[in-house]
Scaffold this motif. Structure first.
Motif, PDB file in Angstrom:
ATOM      1  N   LYS A 129       0.852  -1.199   0.000  1.00 56.04           N
ATOM      2  CA  LYS A 129       0.000   0.000   0.000  1.00 56.04           C
ATOM      3  C   LYS A 129       0.880   1.239   0.000  1.00 56.04           C
ATOM      4  O   LYS A 129       2.080   1.180   0.285  1.00 56.04           O
ATOM      5  CB  LYS A 129      -0.922  -0.035   1.207  1.00 56.04           C
ATOM      6  N   VAL A 130       0.287   2.366  -0.327  1.00 55.81           N
ATOM      7  CA  VAL A 130       1.021   3.628  -0.385  1.00 55.81           C
ATOM      8  C   VAL A 130       1.668   3.926   0.965  1.00 55.81           C
ATOM      9  O   VAL A 130       2.808   4.375   1.032  1.00 55.81           O
ATOM     10  CB  VAL A 130       0.095   4.781  -0.836  1.00 55.81           C
ATOM     11  N   GLY A 131       0.970   3.647   2.055  1.00 56.58           N
ATOM     12  CA  GLY A 131       1.526   3.863   3.391  1.00 56.58           C
ATOM     13  C   GLY A 131       2.771   3.026   3.638  1.00 56.58           C
ATOM     14  O   GLY A 131       3.734   3.494   4.256  1.00 56.58           O
ATOM     15  N   HIS A 134       5.648   4.795   1.792  1.00 53.90           N
ATOM     16  CA  HIS A 134       6.087   6.012   2.475  1.00 53.90           C
ATOM     17  C   HIS A 134       6.902   5.700   3.721  1.00 53.90           C
ATOM     18  O   HIS A 134       7.852   6.410   4.047  1.00 53.90           O
ATOM     19  CB  HIS A 134       4.880   6.880   2.860  1.00 53.90           C
ATOM     20  N   ASN A 135       6.539   4.632   4.435  1.00 51.32           N
ATOM     21  CA  ASN A 135       7.229   4.292   5.677  1.00 51.32           C
ATOM     22  C   ASN A 135       8.526   3.531   5.467  1.00 51.32           C
ATOM     23  O   ASN A 135       9.497   3.763   6.182  1.00 51.32           O
ATOM     24  CB  ASN A 135       6.303   3.478   6.589  1.00 51.32           C
ATOM     25  N   VAL A 141       9.021   6.572  -3.705  1.00 53.38           N
ATOM     26  CA  VAL A 141       7.756   7.307  -3.769  1.00 53.38           C
ATOM     27  C   VAL A 141       7.599   7.894  -5.169  1.00 53.38           C
ATOM     28  O   VAL A 141       8.420   8.686  -5.615  1.00 53.38           O
ATOM     29  CB  VAL A 141       7.726   8.411  -2.687  1.00 53.38           C
ATOM     30  N   TRP A 146       1.277   6.355  -8.800  1.00 53.27           N
ATOM     31  CA  TRP A 146       0.144   6.126  -7.909  1.00 53.27           C
ATOM     32  C   TRP A 146      -1.112   6.823  -8.414  1.00 53.27           C
ATOM     33  O   TRP A 146      -2.215   6.319  -8.238  1.00 53.27           O
ATOM     34  CB  TRP A 146       0.492   6.555  -6.500  1.00 53.27           C
ATOM     35  N   THR A 151      -4.887   5.893  -6.744  1.00 56.20           N
ATOM     36  CA  THR A 151      -4.764   6.001  -5.285  1.00 56.20           C
ATOM     37  C   THR A 151      -5.321   7.333  -4.809  1.00 56.20           C
ATOM     38  O   THR A 151      -5.177   8.356  -5.458  1.00 56.20           O
ATOM     39  CB  THR A 151      -3.302   5.876  -4.829  1.00 56.20           C
ATOM     40  N   THR A 153      -5.605   7.591  -0.927  1.00 55.77           N
ATOM     41  CA  THR A 153      -5.103   7.676   0.447  1.00 55.77           C
ATOM     42  C   THR A 153      -3.926   6.722   0.627  1.00 55.77           C
ATOM     43  O   THR A 153      -3.611   5.940  -0.263  1.00 55.77           O
ATOM     44  CB  THR A 153      -6.200   7.281   1.462  1.00 55.77           C
ATOM     45  N   HIS A 154      -3.315   6.761   1.801  1.00 56.86           N
ATOM     46  CA  HIS A 154      -2.213   5.846   2.113  1.00 56.86           C
ATOM     47  C   HIS A 154      -2.690   4.398   2.257  1.00 56.86           C
ATOM     48  O   HIS A 154      -1.879   3.481   2.260  1.00 56.86           O
ATOM     49  CB  HIS A 154      -1.505   6.270   3.396  1.00 56.86           C
TER      50      HIS A 154
END
Length: 171
Positions: A129-131, A134-135, A141, A146, A151, A153-154
């Motif tokens: 997932k996007v989250g 990012h983490n 990124v 995306w 997409t 949201t995260h």
């Protein structure tokens, strides 16, 4: 890239089942500085099958830690819960016709180089997932990619199309 995900499938080796597992396709994207790069996608795992994993993580101090799962998980369960700081992941795949001395082998399903993917299995990639990105993989990124994947949201998937019809609904 097709309409469903960001993977460009390798059509040259798609007819050979062994080549299809090791060289399924590639993803072409930009990093967080706008520089183009690509990484290889394999297809060693099945989506809903449970596997045993071993992996290397790097802690914030820079030390590498080798771990192995004590229980079997699906690729989605594993990548969703242990994505942070992963450097390398291997999966135990049993042979179709095991012998007494050769029961299976460990295959790389996630390798990184310079905080970017070098090679990743299709069933890991399509469940990120996007989250997660990012983490754990800040250098990867790519907002343009995306945006093409729909997409918002995260919590949306980073490498496959997002729409309401394909999302799981909790009962």
């Amino acid at each position: 890239m097709n309409n469903l995900n960001a993977i460009r499938v390798n059509n040259e080796t798609i007819n050979n089942p062994v080549d299809k597992k090791f060289n399924y396709g590639r993803v072409f994207q930009k990093d967080n500085t706008g520089k183009l790069f690509d990484f290889m996608v394999t297809n060693h795992m099945e989506e809903d099958k449970k596997y045993k994993f071993r992996y290397i993580t790097k802690c914030k101090a820079g030390f590498q830690i080798i771990s192995e799962t004590n229980y079997e998980q699906t690729p989605k369960e594993f990548i969703g819960s242990t994505y942070g700081f992963l450097e390398n992941v291997q999966v135990w795949v049993e042979y179709d016709n095991p012998t007494e001395t050769n029961k299976g082998l460990w295959l790389n399903v996630l390798t990184t180089k310079g905080k970017k993917f070098h090679c990743i299995d299709k069933n890991f990639l399509l469940n990120l997932k996007v989250g997660n990105m990012h983490n754990a993989w800040k250098k990867m990124v790519d907002f343009d990619l995306w945006k093409r994947m729909g997409t918002k949201t995260h919590a949306d998937y980073a490498y496959k199309m997002n729409n309401v019809a394909t999302e799981e609904v909790a009962a």
